[in-house]
Write a protein that holds these residues in place. Structure first.
Motif, mmCIF file in Angstrom:
data_model
loop_
_atom_site.group_PDB
_atom_site.id
_atom_site.type_symbol
_atom_site.label_atom_id
_atom_site.label_comp_id
_atom_site.label_asym_id
_atom_site.label_seq_id
_atom_site.Cartn_x
_atom_site.Cartn_y
_atom_site.Cartn_z
ATOM 1 N N ARG A 191 0.790 -1.229 0.000
ATOM 2 C CA ARG A 191 0.000 0.000 0.000
ATOM 3 C C ARG A 191 0.821 1.278 0.000
ATOM 4 O O ARG A 191 0.408 2.259 -0.592
ATOM 5 C CB ARG A 191 -0.942 0.030 1.206
ATOM 6 N N MET B 2 0.136 4.357 -4.623
ATOM 7 C CA MET B 2 -0.672 5.498 -4.186
ATOM 8 C C MET B 2 -1.065 6.373 -5.374
ATOM 9 O O MET B 2 -2.204 6.852 -5.450
ATOM 10 C CB MET B 2 0.084 6.302 -3.129
ATOM 11 N N ARG B 3 -0.135 6.575 -6.340
ATOM 12 C CA ARG B 3 -0.460 7.363 -7.545
ATOM 13 C C ARG B 3 -1.570 6.698 -8.346
ATOM 14 O O ARG B 3 -2.499 7.350 -8.825
ATOM 15 C CB ARG B 3 0.784 7.527 -8.428
ATOM 16 N N LYS B 4 -1.480 5.380 -8.494
ATOM 17 C CA LYS B 4 -2.478 4.658 -9.290
ATOM 18 C C LYS B 4 -3.847 4.706 -8.613
ATOM 19 O O LYS B 4 -4.872 4.854 -9.282
ATOM 20 C CB LYS B 4 -2.039 3.201 -9.511
ATOM 21 N N VAL B 5 -3.892 4.585 -7.295
ATOM 22 C CA VAL B 5 -5.156 4.666 -6.561
ATOM 23 C C VAL B 5 -5.781 6.046 -6.770
ATOM 24 O O VAL B 5 -6.976 6.160 -7.059
ATOM 25 C CB VAL B 5 -4.952 4.360 -5.058
ATOM 26 N N ARG B 6 -4.977 7.113 -6.670
ATOM 27 C CA ARG B 6 -5.499 8.475 -6.892
ATOM 28 C C ARG B 6 -6.023 8.619 -8.315
ATOM 29 O O ARG B 6 -7.078 9.213 -8.549
ATOM 30 C CB ARG B 6 -4.426 9.522 -6.607
ATOM 31 N N GLU B 7 -5.305 8.061 -9.268
ATOM 32 C CA GLU B 7 -5.731 8.122 -10.673
ATOM 33 C C GLU B 7 -7.068 7.406 -10.874
ATOM 34 O O GLU B 7 -7.977 7.929 -11.521
ATOM 35 C CB GLU B 7 -4.658 7.488 -11.556
ATOM 36 N N GLU C 269 -9.348 6.771 -8.595
ATOM 37 C CA GLU C 269 -10.392 7.523 -7.895
ATOM 38 C C GLU C 269 -10.852 8.713 -8.736
ATOM 39 O O GLU C 269 -12.039 9.016 -8.803
ATOM 40 C CB GLU C 269 -9.909 7.996 -6.519
ATOM 41 N N GLY C 270 -9.904 9.410 -9.372
ATOM 42 C CA GLY C 270 -10.246 10.526 -10.247
ATOM 43 C C GLY C 270 -11.111 10.074 -11.412
ATOM 44 O O GLY C 270 -12.085 10.743 -11.787
ATOM 45 N N ARG D 84 -14.614 9.414 -10.039
ATOM 46 C CA ARG D 84 -15.335 10.672 -9.776
ATOM 47 C C ARG D 84 -15.818 11.303 -11.075
ATOM 48 O O ARG D 84 -16.938 11.788 -11.159
ATOM 49 C CB ARG D 84 -14.451 11.648 -9.005
#
Length: 104
Positions: free
Chosen positions: A77, A83-88, A90-91, A94
């Motif tokens: 994790r 972390m970058r891929k999770v943010r991507e 999520e974007g 959204r």
């Protein structure tokens, strides 16, 4: 032919994981219970979804990525690329929700 959006794919992945983990301990070999080990190696396949797994022995803290081919990868994790891929992702989720017309 219709295609599934990211939200539908997320719900499908969640349903599969819940179904597989809810089968009980009577099944000796399940195709996927949880991540007992994680990798720090970056995934080269196209990632379409993810799920966060919390530590609950024998399961470890992990991010489980699903690729276009349906494969599941257990990743550490706190790796920067994870972390970058999770943010991507999520974007992307959204944006998909924002573009969905309201039923009201």
């Amino acid at each position: 032919m219709t295609t599934c959006g990211p939200v539908t794919k997320s719900l499908l992945l969640l349903a599969v994981v819940v179904a597989l983990t809810g089968q009980g301990s009577a099944v000796p070999h399940k195709p996927f219970e949880c991540c007992e080990r994680v990798s720090i190696k970056q995934i080269t396949e196209t990632i379409v979804d993810y799920m966060v797994q919390k530590k609950n022995k024998p399961c470890v803290n992990a991010v489980i990525f699903q690729t276009e081919s349906g494969r599941l990868y257990c990743c550490k994790r706190d790796e920067p690329w994870v972390m970058r891929k999770v943010r991507e992702l999520e974007g992307t989720k959204r944006a998909a929700l924002a573009s969905t017309p309201s039923l009201l």
